[in-house]
Design a protein around this motif. Structure first.
Motif, short mmCIF file in Angstrom:
data_model
loop_
_atom_site.label_atom_id
_atom_site.label_comp_id
_atom_site.label_asym_id
_atom_site.label_seq_id
_atom_site.Cartn_x
_atom_site.Cartn_y
_atom_site.Cartn_z
N MET A 226 2.92 0.86 4.15
CA MET A 226 2.45 1.97 3.32
C MET A 226 2.17 1.51 1.89
N ALA A 227 1.32 2.29 1.19
CA ALA A 227 1.04 2.00 -0.22
C ALA A 227 0.93 3.29 -1.01
N ILE A 228 1.47 3.25 -2.22
CA ILE A 228 1.40 4.38 -3.15
C ILE A 228 0.23 4.14 -4.10
N GLY A 229 -0.61 5.17 -4.30
CA GLY A 229 -1.75 4.92 -5.19
C GLY A 229 -2.36 6.16 -5.77
N ALA A 230 -3.44 5.93 -6.51
CA ALA A 230 -4.24 7.01 -7.11
C ALA A 230 -3.40 7.96 -7.96
#
Lengths: 158, 158, 158, 158, 158, 158
Positions: free
Chosen positions: B137-141
């Protein structure tokens, strides 16, 4: 299908019981970035103000946040961390700031969340220091890039 | 060239003096997202475990984190927040979770950092609850999407 | 004989009631020092490591500590600080480090304790960073050097 | 020349990696003092208010602060302390208050910073309780007076 | 039917928006008790150890906890308290300890939760100090006994 | 007569020295309740708002509070908890809410205070969420119901 470890049989949120896990040496690395306007990056790089202050403040904020992870993430275990390091590099290709955190612990649970928290708070601190000159920045690409120790063994995203 | 408000003439990090600013009604909205595998989203949506627990836990963590922003971000002012709301929606287009935080305060400084901190910690909490089933998973924006009050007036990213 | 404001008629510790005091602009300045061996000061000044890191870390720790004063000092009121600044100078006459903190607030109580806490924690942080090379350091001369606002008016030690 | 352990090769502040150090029994003692006017000391000693309240409040504040050392000192490790004791004695020779803190831990790092933090916050708390009657007080002579355990063995200032 | 103010239309937990409420003078009083064996109360009353220490420690813990209410109760607003007082009396009729907390604030929300938190933590601290001699103690009767200020006006349980 | 472990020979409050105690597996269970009007319970049970939100918020607050016990109770040791679980059930016989917390740790001290703190803060959170509809609620019957591990062995109230 995999089970969500943080929910019990009734779907109730809980702290996973790690009392029976072995104490092993754990390490995790996480990365993230703050994307800004080229002029913002330039301001930090070539401005009259020493660029060190912006980066050093954010790195320190990241280190301190890692130690408070269990205060912030409701179901995280309190852990005694044996090392926290946060490094921020200016990256013209982004353009922006690339953040990397490495955390170590001798314990019963992994330290990914501590590394991710360090990266997140370092990015937030950069944002805070630069927001007066750049409203359109974005924090992103926060993810775990390597993990060692524990039952699941070593893992790297690269 | 714009001045970095958090550094004094010697490049020393400092808390900006807001003592002479007017007390006005401030509002900020921030957004962010956790991108995961389609199966992870599906697990939350259709799993035997009530989906509410995952989202509710992360929303609550975001609200609580907003109140601790000045503890985490070194040069942020302590503020009495009059409202914090965090909403998380499942989004199959991402696929993942879309997080939105709204913060209000009657005070001398804006509340963007509080909204961004709420979004960041909500994302970290989602990550923590789902990491056992999805390592990538990745956290972004994570960005400010609207701001009202204060000297600079209203502003919206849309 | 003067009355100890933090004890009630029965000698019970209490937080003084400031609800009826006026909100005025308050300012306080405190100072202190870390006395070390000449070689320790020299190490920071001329070492290969940039001297900025040691001073900047301690200054930041002081700023953050000021915001947590009411968490540390049992009978202090929680305050919204409008400014915190900590400056550390190397002083060969001591020899050591001279620390100065300035705090401002618009509120019902003075901010001496916040300034003193900032100085104390900045000194402790310097101690922590230098203790590997100098066991005999001492923190001292921590006192209020100026105060403005509130019933008792302005005051300066100089 | 000695190396500053809290800076890496690039002069970046970091938490030292203690993961490979042995867990041993550690102990540290620190001392400090609050110097005040003779009348202030006399007020505490002979006033109608029980002297215990002032000293007891400051001792308790010191104990609680020791447990929060890693929250305050940016590069300190979180530690599980096995004992914290703070004792304050009135000393007419100063005149003022002599503070002594003893801290124990079974861990990978020393506990000097915890003992120094306990002494500092106990002194700050005394200052807070007495400042209404004495503006000219000063906190000083805060230093480590004994240390046991760890690689560097036992050490005492006396 | 009354509406639960802490849930929005979707049943989502939220911090109520108090930004449009007037700043008024608020006061709340809460009470509670720790019921113990007669011998435990007697130990505190007649023991060789000064009874003051047990009561004073618990009172101070209550005062400090009141200031941290918004950190503990997820949907509470952060408030600047203008007064916190906690008083503990020994009561042979219970037998046990009667705890009373009074909190004042100039703000937009009531301070019942702060008073209740002070009472709860004072009771927990008494329990902690006495648990070695009495396993069967119970904390109870924690309730709001008076409230002033705000839209709903004054109210008292008596 | 039993000795109060938290007071030294002079009646001074202190953290008990647990450095020489063995690290064993500890477990504690505590219970408590919030008693409310029948209509309040009914509102949670049958209201349009999902009952889960009220209970889930309070359970989460209890889990998080357990991790902060040593910050709240002055003489409690900091502990790494291996498990915290809080369960709240609606009970028409009270009428009200029955709260149960279970805490585990591998350490040198028992975890009763952590379990009691979890129960207390879960009850306070329920109170906070329901106080707009019910002024006369009371928190009570908070006690330790089971304990395992450590010198004193297993113990249960039932």
């Amino acid at each position: 299908m995999s089970k969500l470890t943080h929910l019990d049989a009734d779907g109730r949120a809980r702290m996973v019981d790690v009392g029976d896990k072995a104490v092993t040496s754990r390490r995790a690395e996480a990365r993230g970035e703050l994307v800004c306007a080229p002029a913002t990056l330039e301001l930090v790089r070539t401005g009259k103000t020493p660029k060190g202050s912006v980066l050093a403040t954010a790195e320190l904020a990241g280190v301190m946040a890692a130690k408070r992870t269990a205060d912030l993430i409701p179901l995280c275990h309190t852990l005694a961390l044996s090392k926290v390091a946060v490094e921020i590099a200016m990256d013209e290709a982004l353009p922006g700031f690339a953040v990397r955190a490495t955390v170590r612990s001798e314990g019963r649970t992994g330290v990914e969340m501590e590394a991710l928290t360090a990266v997140s708070v370092a990015c937030l601190t950069l944002f805070d220091m630069l927001k007066a000159v750049d409203k359109g920045m974005a924090i992103g690409a926060i993810r775990v890039t390597a993990k060692e120790g524990g039952q699941s063994g070593s893992w790297s995203s690269e």
